[in-house]
Motif scaffolding. Structure first.
Motif, PDB file in Angstrom:
ATOM      1  N   ARG A 403       0.810  -1.222   0.000  1.00  0.00           N
ATOM      2  CA  ARG A 403       0.000   0.000   0.000  1.00  0.00           C
ATOM      3  C   ARG A 403       0.842   1.271   0.000  1.00  0.00           C
ATOM      4  NH1 ARG A 403      -4.640  -1.464   4.540  1.00  0.00           N
ATOM      5  NH2 ARG A 403      -5.620  -3.201   3.398  1.00  0.00           N
ATOM      6  N   ARG A 404       2.127   1.139   0.201  1.00  0.00           N
ATOM      7  CA  ARG A 404       2.976   2.329   0.265  1.00  0.00           C
ATOM      8  C   ARG A 404       2.996   3.090  -1.059  1.00  0.00           C
ATOM      9  NH1 ARG A 404       8.282   1.722  -1.624  1.00  0.00           N
ATOM     10  NH2 ARG A 404       9.033   3.197  -0.076  1.00  0.00           N
ATOM     11  N   VAL A 405       2.595   2.406  -2.155  1.00  0.00           N
ATOM     12  CA  VAL A 405       2.590   3.049  -3.459  1.00  0.00           C
ATOM     13  C   VAL A 405       1.478   4.087  -3.571  1.00  0.00           C
ATOM     14  CG1 VAL A 405       1.032   1.402  -4.578  1.00  0.00           C
ATOM     15  CG2 VAL A 405       2.768   2.563  -5.927  1.00  0.00           C
ATOM     16  N   ALA A 406       0.504   4.025  -2.680  1.00  0.00           N
ATOM     17  CA  ALA A 406      -0.646   4.934  -2.786  1.00  0.00           C
ATOM     18  C   ALA A 406      -0.235   6.396  -2.659  1.00  0.00           C
ATOM     19  CB  ALA A 406      -1.685   4.589  -1.723  1.00  0.00           C
ATOM     20  N   LEU A 407       0.747   6.701  -1.816  1.00  0.00           N
ATOM     21  CA  LEU A 407       1.128   8.101  -1.601  1.00  0.00           C
ATOM     22  C   LEU A 407       1.756   8.722  -2.842  1.00  0.00           C
ATOM     23  CD1 LEU A 407       1.251  10.496   0.288  1.00  0.00           C
ATOM     24  CD2 LEU A 407       3.415   9.610   1.198  1.00  0.00           C
ATOM     25  N   PRO A 408       2.817   8.147  -3.410  1.00  0.00           N
ATOM     26  CA  PRO A 408       3.343   8.753  -4.650  1.00  0.00           C
ATOM     27  C   PRO A 408       2.337   8.722  -5.797  1.00  0.00           C
ATOM     28  CG  PRO A 408       4.428   6.657  -4.198  1.00  0.00           C
ATOM     29  CD  PRO A 408       3.646   7.009  -2.978  1.00  0.00           C
ATOM     30  N   ALA A 409       1.491   7.688  -5.859  1.00  0.00           N
ATOM     31  CA  ALA A 409       0.486   7.621  -6.920  1.00  0.00           C
ATOM     32  C   ALA A 409      -0.532   8.758  -6.772  1.00  0.00           C
ATOM     33  CB  ALA A 409      -0.219   6.268  -6.888  1.00  0.00           C
ATOM     34  N   GLY A 442       8.701  14.751  -5.929  1.00  0.00           N
ATOM     35  CA  GLY A 442       7.971  14.161  -4.819  1.00  0.00           C
ATOM     36  C   GLY A 442       7.684  12.692  -5.012  1.00  0.00           C
ATOM     37  N   ALA A 443       7.087  12.332  -6.154  1.00  0.00           N
ATOM     38  CA  ALA A 443       6.691  10.945  -6.384  1.00  0.00           C
ATOM     39  C   ALA A 443       7.892  10.021  -6.485  1.00  0.00           C
ATOM     40  CB  ALA A 443       5.841  10.856  -7.650  1.00  0.00           C
ATOM     41  N   VAL A 444       8.909  10.434  -7.244  1.00  0.00           N
ATOM     42  CA  VAL A 444      10.102   9.592  -7.384  1.00  0.00           C
ATOM     43  C   VAL A 444      10.840   9.485  -6.065  1.00  0.00           C
ATOM     44  CG1 VAL A 444      12.334   9.372  -8.542  1.00  0.00           C
ATOM     45  CG2 VAL A 444      10.307  10.062  -9.844  1.00  0.00           C
ATOM     46  N   GLY A 445      10.956  10.604  -5.356  1.00  0.00           N
ATOM     47  CA  GLY A 445      11.642  10.570  -4.066  1.00  0.00           C
ATOM     48  C   GLY A 445      10.977   9.628  -3.074  1.00  0.00           C
ATOM     49  N   LEU A 446       9.665   9.589  -3.092  1.00  0.00           N
ATOM     50  CA  LEU A 446       8.953   8.667  -2.199  1.00  0.00           C
ATOM     51  C   LEU A 446       9.012   7.229  -2.717  1.00  0.00           C
ATOM     52  CD1 LEU A 446       5.802  10.867  -1.496  1.00  0.00           C
ATOM     53  CD2 LEU A 446       7.604  10.312   0.136  1.00  0.00           C
ATOM     54  N   TRP A 447       9.003   7.069  -4.022  1.00  0.00           N
ATOM     55  CA  TRP A 447       8.979   5.725  -4.615  1.00  0.00           C
ATOM     56  C   TRP A 447      10.274   4.966  -4.335  1.00  0.00           C
ATOM     57  CZ3 TRP A 447       5.366   2.821  -7.061  1.00  0.00           C
ATOM     58  CH2 TRP A 447       5.822   1.687  -7.748  1.00  0.00           C
ATOM     59  N   ILE A 448      11.422   5.651  -4.412  1.00  0.00           N
ATOM     60  CA  ILE A 448      12.711   4.971  -4.305  1.00  0.00           C
ATOM     61  C   ILE A 448      13.206   4.886  -2.869  1.00  0.00           C
ATOM     62  CG2 ILE A 448      13.356   5.685  -6.639  1.00  0.00           C
ATOM     63  CD1 ILE A 448      15.173   7.810  -5.359  1.00  0.00           C
ATOM     64  N   ARG A 449      12.350   5.164  -1.928  1.00  0.00           N
ATOM     65  CA  ARG A 449      12.775   5.122  -0.525  1.00  0.00           C
ATOM     66  C   ARG A 449      13.304   3.732  -0.175  1.00  0.00           C
ATOM     67  NH1 ARG A 449       8.889   5.420   4.838  1.00  0.00           N
ATOM     68  NH2 ARG A 449      10.547   5.122   6.378  1.00  0.00           N
ATOM     69  N   GLY A 450      14.444   3.695   0.441  1.00  0.00           N
ATOM     70  CA  GLY A 450      15.041   2.439   0.890  1.00  0.00           C
ATOM     71  C   GLY A 450      15.275   2.454   2.382  1.00  0.00           C
ATOM     72  N   PRO A 451      15.852   1.382   2.932  1.00  0.00           N
ATOM     73  CA  PRO A 451      16.062   1.314   4.388  1.00  0.00           C
ATOM     74  C   PRO A 451      17.035   2.362   4.907  1.00  0.00           C
ATOM     75  CG  PRO A 451      17.120  -0.538   3.251  1.00  0.00           C
ATOM     76  CD  PRO A 451      16.285   0.149   2.244  1.00  0.00           C
ATOM     77  N   ARG A 452      17.885   2.887   4.014  1.00  0.00           N
ATOM     78  CA  ARG A 452      18.869   3.871   4.462  1.00  0.00           C
ATOM     79  C   ARG A 452      18.482   5.296   4.078  1.00  0.00           C
ATOM     80  NH1 ARG A 452      24.787   1.038   3.305  1.00  0.00           N
ATOM     81  NH2 ARG A 452      24.409  -0.865   4.539  1.00  0.00           N
ATOM     82  N   ARG A 456      14.756  13.097   6.499  1.00  0.00           N
ATOM     83  CA  ARG A 456      14.706  14.444   5.922  1.00  0.00           C
ATOM     84  C   ARG A 456      14.416  14.394   4.430  1.00  0.00           C
ATOM     85  NH1 ARG A 456      19.427  18.538   7.434  1.00  0.00           N
ATOM     86  NH2 ARG A 456      18.358  18.212   9.439  1.00  0.00           N
ATOM     87  N   LEU A 457      15.014  13.420   3.736  1.00  0.00           N
ATOM     88  CA  LEU A 457      14.771  13.289   2.309  1.00  0.00           C
ATOM     89  C   LEU A 457      13.307  12.914   2.038  1.00  0.00           C
ATOM     90  CD1 LEU A 457      15.841  13.251  -0.577  1.00  0.00           C
ATOM     91  CD2 LEU A 457      16.481  10.852  -0.237  1.00  0.00           C
ATOM     92  N   VAL A 458      12.757  12.021   2.863  1.00  0.00           N
ATOM     93  CA  VAL A 458      11.358  11.630   2.712  1.00  0.00           C
ATOM     94  C   VAL A 458      10.446  12.830   2.925  1.00  0.00           C
ATOM     95  CG1 VAL A 458       9.507  10.196   3.641  1.00  0.00           C
ATOM     96  CG2 VAL A 458      11.789   9.240   3.342  1.00  0.00           C
ATOM     97  N   HIS A 459      10.736  13.607   3.961  1.00  0.00           N
ATOM     98  CA  HIS A 459       9.916  14.785   4.241  1.00  0.00           C
ATOM     99  C   HIS A 459      10.015  15.813   3.112  1.00  0.00           C
ATOM    100  CE1 HIS A 459      10.284  13.809   8.823  1.00  0.00           C
ATOM    101  NE2 HIS A 459       9.375  13.069   8.206  1.00  0.00           N
ATOM    102  N   SER A 460      11.208  15.965   2.546  1.00  0.00           N
ATOM    103  CA  SER A 460      11.380  16.900   1.436  1.00  0.00           C
ATOM    104  C   SER A 460      10.600  16.434   0.210  1.00  0.00           C
ATOM    105  CB  SER A 460      12.865  17.036   1.089  1.00  0.00           C
ATOM    106  OG  SER A 460      13.597  17.556   2.184  1.00  0.00           O
ATOM    107  N   ALA A 461      10.635  15.129  -0.051  1.00  0.00           N
ATOM    108  CA  ALA A 461       9.879  14.593  -1.186  1.00  0.00           C
ATOM    109  C   ALA A 461       8.386  14.785  -0.982  1.00  0.00           C
ATOM    110  CB  ALA A 461      10.216  13.114  -1.381  1.00  0.00           C
TER     111      ALA A 461
END
Length: 634
Positions: A403-409, A442-452, A456-461
């Motif tokens: 379901r994490r795809v819902a936000l960037p979508a 925003g969408a790409v930044g959230l989509w490529i989120r990894g464990p590391r 701050r990057l997530v919030h910026s996206a």
């Protein structure tokens, strides 16, 4: 000593947070909330009050507002002139604050528009408060921003049209219902009924459209037995009915001789005005349903109807920027929380706001026609669903899983939809690349989120994605600061679809702005001519329909007999009544127009009165207006 690292949230803990997005009690304000809300409210106040000194006052309603400020009879019944001979064709509730403001501050344009500005800002604040309790501070901020930047909201709060008051009162009703569902107390539910009843005073039957949705939400989500919930719903409905019909019953119980004639009716009945002229006649081929007179309102021939009404090139850019996001949020908010208890407040909120949106969309689609500004009433549910949906998607995103795809979508979908709405006009083509760039970030930044990936990057996206969704509607909203893109006073719409742009670009200031106590040279000359020849008559003038009376009533608070009311077809006064007024020296002059249908009364005027040469009262030619003297020897 070695530092023990903080424990990372497990997948199960993140999933629990997704099931309950609101962490912490609603009273626990976070540090950023107050300044963020203050910034939104300041933005709303600036947008809504800009140019208030030359606001787009509706000519018909503002004329009534000035008259209501000068007479208790006109105030109570919504009299079109200060003598209260005939009412406006609506209930007077929405005009009471405006009349009170004009009475308090004087006949200024800004005084008539001020209550609308206050109502608009209060609606933003109240929606923020309601959504915060429902879905948390992040959702509340998005909802407040989305409502503030809805273009139709901006143009409407600088006009004098009842929809702003209607929207505020219905949002208040939704907040009371939410409290009743959450606390199981009866008083908030009764308060909800009171708010709906007051909303009825502002826009009549439209206020009742939310009642089935409110009843459904209470039955589905409130605590208690089914019988208890049903009885409480009926009690609140009875309160709503009583408050709604209070003015109608007052007018019905008052002898006709002791109140104004009720405009829009053939039988001088408040029920006909509310349920016929402003009700059934708008949904059937019978324009005279339930005692109504045939309406000539532009809304009935606007073409804004049918199943695509909300997304056409006129209405879509006014209100529909978050429509796809709202629909997806309402559906997923119900489906994803199907396993929660019956009283789940988050799911109840999605049902509430989604039901409000669906019912209004259906009614608008089957009506005979709608002004674009009618859709202002769906701006709060669209904004609430946008905020609540993004909070739901954000929680699922943090929980991980499919379901994490819902936000960037959601970010991509909303931005793409903004391009679709703006494309027919290319009004803000220079903003479209910016919206696309922000959406990609925003969408790409959230989509490529990894464990590391750093928080701050997530919030910026996420911030970039939200900016992408808001930037184009914000451009339409801020364009309203230019009177050229704020629409005409009779039909305020934002951007190039506004009436002032389409119909009279070269004269948009004259078309879009009519003020109080600001007569033109010709009206000043006519008023001076009539005043100098008035010798004890009750009425300064009789006019054929409101069209001829509006500029004079805005300019000077004097008794004027408006024959035929708004449309010119209301059978008041009859030819016999008019003749009696003339013979008893209560009336001398009549102003007729070629823009309204001929009636028996206007025929009487033409056959019994003498036409006055236009040059006599300051006009080179009569144009569409002709002045008649019914006692030339007086």
């Amino acid at each position: 000593m070695a530092t023990i690292p903080a424990a990372q949230p497990t997948r199960a803990r993140r999933r629990r947070r997704a099931n309950n997005p609101r962490s912490g009690p609603p009273e626990a304000l976070q540090r950023w909330e107050r300044p963020a809300l203050a910034a939104v409210l300041v933005t709303a106040l600036g947008l809504y009050s800009w140019g208030i000194g030359h606001a787009a006052l509706h000519p018909f309603y503002s004329a009534a507002t000035r008259s209501m400020a000068g007479s208790w009879r006109a105030f109570l019944y919504g009299g079109l002139d200060v003598s209260g001979s005939i009412t406006v064709d609506k209930l007077p509730g929405a005009f009471w604050p405006e009349a009170a403001s004009v009475w308090l501050f004087g006949p200024h344009t800004w005084a008539a528009a001020l209550p609308q500005v206050v109502e608009g800002v209060l609606t933003v604040w109240l929606l923020h408060r309601i959504v915060r309790v429902w879905a948390g501070p992040f959702a509340a901020l998005i909802a407040a921003l989305a409502l503030t930047l809805t273009p139709v909201t901006v143009v409407l709060t600088r006009a004098t049209i009842p929809d702003t008051a209607l929207t505020l009162l219905l949002v208040a009703a939704a907040g009371a219902l939410q409290k009743a569902v959450r606390t199981e107390r009866l008083l908030p539910l009764i308060t909800c009924g009171v708010w709906v009843g007051l909303a009825f005073q502002a826009k009549m039957l439209q206020a009742w459209l939310v009642l089935p949705v409110f009843a459904l939400v209470y039955q589905l989500a409130a605590p208690g037995t089914p019988l208890k919930r049903a009885l409480r719903s009926l009690s609140a409905g009875a309160v709503a009915l009583a408050v709604s019909c209070s003015w109608v019953l007052l007018a019905w119980a008052t002898p006709a001789a002791d109140r104004p004639y009720l405009d829009g009716t053939s039988n001088n009945s408040a029920f006909a005005m509310v349920f016929g002229y402003n009700g059934l006649s708008r949904f059937s081929s019978d324009a005279t349903a339930f005692g109504a007179v045939a309406g000539t309102a532009a809304s009935r021939t606007s073409g804004n109807t049918g199943w695509t009404m909300l997304i056409n090139h006129t209405v879509g850019p006014q209100v529909a920027w978050f429509l796809p996001l709202a629909v997806v949020a309402a559906v997923l908010g119900v489906v994803w929380r199907s396993g929660q208890p019956r009283t789940d407040p988050l799911r109840a909120g999605f049902v509430l706001w989604g039901g409000w949106l669906v019912v209004h969309a259906l009614v608008f689609s089957v009506s005979n026609g709608n002004h674009a500004y009618y859709t202002a009433v769906i701006a709060p549910p669209l904004a609430a669903l946008a905020g609540g949906g993004l909070e739901l998607f954000r929680s699922e995103y943090e929980a991980g899983g499919q379901r994490r795809v819902a936000l960037p979508a959601a970010i991509a979908l909303t931005t793409l939809w903004a391009l679709v709405l703006d494309w027919p006009t290319r009004f803000l083509s220079w903003l479209l690349p910016l919206a696309v760039m922000l959406a990609i970030c925003g969408a790409v930044g959230l989509w490529i989120r990894g464990p590391r990936t750093s928080p701050r990057l997530v919030h910026s996206a996420l911030a970039a994605g939200i900016a992408a969704m808001l930037v184009v509607p914000a451009g339409w909203a801020f364009s309203c600061l230019d009177p050229l893109y704020a629409g005409a006073s009779t039909s305020p719409t934002a951007g190039p679809v506004g009436l002032a742009y389409d119909a009279a670009l070269q004269n948009y200031r004259a078309v879009a702005r009519v003020g109080l106590d600001q007569p033109g040279n010709r009206d000043t000359a006519l008023l001076r001519y009539l005043t100098a020849r008035r010798h004890g008559e009750k009425y300064l003038l009789a006019t054929q329909a409101a069209y001829a009376a509006e500029p004079l009533l805005r300019a000077k608070s004097e008794p004027m007999l408006v024959m035929g009311g708004f449309t010119g077809l209301t059978p008041y006064p009859t030819a016999r009544q008019f003749g009696t007024l003339v013979t008893t020296h209560q009336l001398r002059y009549a102003l007729l127009t070629t823009k309204r249908p001929t009636t028996a009364t206007t025929t009487w005027v033409k056959s019994h009165c003498t036409r006055v040469r236009p040059a006599t009262y300051g006009r080179r030619t009569g144009g569409t207006l002709s002045l008649y003297d019914c006692n030339p020897k007086g």
